[in-house]
Design a protein around this motif. Structure first.
Motif, PDB file in Angstrom:
ATOM      1  N   UNK A  76       0.825  -1.207   0.000  1.00 27.88           N
ATOM      2  CA  UNK A  76       0.000   0.000   0.000  1.00 27.88           C
ATOM      3  C   UNK A  76       0.862   1.261   0.000  1.00 27.88           C
ATOM      4  N   UNK A  77       1.986   1.229   0.727  1.00 27.89           N
ATOM      5  CA  UNK A  77       2.887   2.377   0.741  1.00 27.89           C
ATOM      6  C   UNK A  77       3.540   2.574  -0.622  1.00 27.89           C
ATOM      7  N   UNK A  78       3.919   1.460  -1.265  1.00 22.88           N
ATOM      8  CA  UNK A  78       4.554   1.559  -2.578  1.00 22.88           C
ATOM      9  C   UNK A  78       3.583   2.125  -3.611  1.00 22.88           C
ATOM     10  N   UNK A  79       2.306   1.787  -3.494  1.00 21.80           N
ATOM     11  CA  UNK A  79       1.306   2.264  -4.441  1.00 21.80           C
ATOM     12  C   UNK A  79       0.666   3.579  -3.982  1.00 21.80           C
ATOM     13  N   UNK A  80       1.216   4.136  -2.901  1.00 23.10           N
ATOM     14  CA  UNK A  80       0.781   5.432  -2.375  1.00 23.10           C
ATOM     15  C   UNK A  80      -0.718   5.455  -2.065  1.00 23.10           C
ATOM     16  N   UNK A  81      -1.170   4.375  -1.468  1.00 21.49           N
ATOM     17  CA  UNK A  81      -2.561   4.295  -1.017  1.00 21.49           C
ATOM     18  C   UNK A  81      -2.606   4.806   0.418  1.00 21.49           C
ATOM     19  N   UNK A  82      -3.162   5.969   0.596  1.00 19.39           N
ATOM     20  CA  UNK A  82      -3.213   6.596   1.917  1.00 19.39           C
ATOM     21  C   UNK A  82      -4.670   6.755   2.336  1.00 19.39           C
ATOM     22  N   UNK A  83      -5.079   5.970   3.311  1.00 22.07           N
ATOM     23  CA  UNK A  83      -6.460   6.007   3.765  1.00 22.07           C
ATOM     24  C   UNK A  83      -6.509   5.739   5.258  1.00 22.07           C
ATOM     25  N   UNK A  84      -7.487   6.345   5.920  1.00 19.02           N
ATOM     26  CA  UNK A  84      -7.672   6.098   7.351  1.00 19.02           C
ATOM     27  C   UNK A  84      -8.464   4.827   7.602  1.00 19.02           C
ATOM     28  N   UNK A  85      -9.036   4.254   6.545  1.00 15.03           N
ATOM     29  CA  UNK A  85      -9.790   3.015   6.691  1.00 15.03           C
ATOM     30  C   UNK A  85      -8.820   1.855   6.918  1.00 15.03           C
TER      31      UNK A  85
END
Length: 306
Positions: A76-85
């Protein structure tokens, strides 16, 4: 062929052979026909099941979940997925509910089918032509229910359809268990999880075979049930190996998601199947806790040494 792949293939073959071996012990030995369902059998299988529960608990908390969270968070960090969920935890919950829903559907189908005619209320797949009186059938039913021990389903099924549905739900466990092995990236993790699955699955297939033998199921059907069940975990291992070896562009993400589903399955087996089944019974509580701790300690020691 690299060493890790060799270890996985060895785990695949070993798991298949050991499952078949333990499944055919009750079918081939007369002693199990005469003593299965006795108090001694129940106590011994209970302690082994508690040990398996400790092994699964350690494998779940010390191996599978930490590795999965590390892999999915990295992806998720590599794909820059930033979510509070809490997406990683949601994927594990999806694996948990997948097994839960399928098992509930299977059990519901069984209960609906049990409302059929009295003629259908015979021992599991009574296909050998022997007839039983009403009193004898009732005693056999009571004995089966009383002696049923840590199998993920009630083996007193009464039709081939219900048998198929129940075995389908049981086999789903095995596929995801094997998937957890096939998706590992280190040989030590493969061996640790394989140990947990071997202990757990040996108990299940052993109990399964005992109940089939008790129900006078023809030998060909016993062999078919045991054989199909034995192939499910190797199938999961093969799927996991295929995902890793394919080296797809999204392969690492797919691998992490499947690891999460497998982790949810392990959570379900540990906390909804093994531990409640044993600890809800009032007999030998302290000894059961001891065997749970023993199984956990063995796996924790292996994790520490690796």
């Amino acid at each position: 062929m690299d060493y890790l792949l060799q270890v996985k293939i060895g785990a695949l073959v070993g798991l298949l052979l050991l499952t078949v071996f333990f499944g055919f012990i009750p079918a081939r030995m007369k002693w199990f026909r005469e003593t299965s369902g006795t108090e001694t059998h129940r106590v011994v299988l209970s302690f082994i099941s508690c040990f398996a529960g400790g092994v699964f608990l350690a494998a779940c908390l010390l191996d599978i979940i930490p590795d999965y969270l590390s892999d999915i968070n990295a992806e998720l960090a590599q794909r820059r997925v930033d979510t509070s969920f809490p997406l990683p935890e949601f994927i594990m919950a999806a694996g948990f509910f997948t097994v839960l829903i399928v098992e509930r559907i299977a059990l519901n189908c069984r209960q609906d089918a049990m409302q059929g005619s009295d003629q259908e209320r015979a021992p599991l797949m009574q296909a050998n032509g022997h007839s039983h009186g009403h009193g004898q059938g009732k005693a056999s039913s009571t004995n089966l229910e009383g002696s049923a021990h840590h199998v993920h389903m009630d083996l007193q099924a009464h039709s081939s359809f219900r048998s198929f549905m129940l075995f389908f739900s049981l086999s789903l466990h095995s596929v995801f268990e094997g998937l957890a092995i096939g998706l590992q990236t280190t040989d030590s993790k493969v061996l640790e999880i394989c140990i947990a699955i071997v202990v757990h699955k040996s108990i299940i297939v052993f109990s399964l075979s005992v109940k089939l033998v008790q129900s006078a199921v023809p030998p060909m059907w016993v062999a078919a049930y045991v054989g199909v069940f034995a192939m499910m975990s190797p199938l999961g291992i093969g799927v996991g190996i295929g995902v890793i070896e394919a080296q797809l562009a999204a392969g690492a993400l797919i691998q992490a998601i499947l690891e999460g589903l497998a982790a949810g399955t392990f959570i379900y087996i540990t906390f909804m199947e093994i531990l409640p089944h044993e600890l809800n019974s009032p007999e030998n509580q302290l000894l059961k806790v001891f065997f749970i701790l023993l199984g956990f300690s063995v796996m924790a020691g292996l994790t520490f040494l690796s």
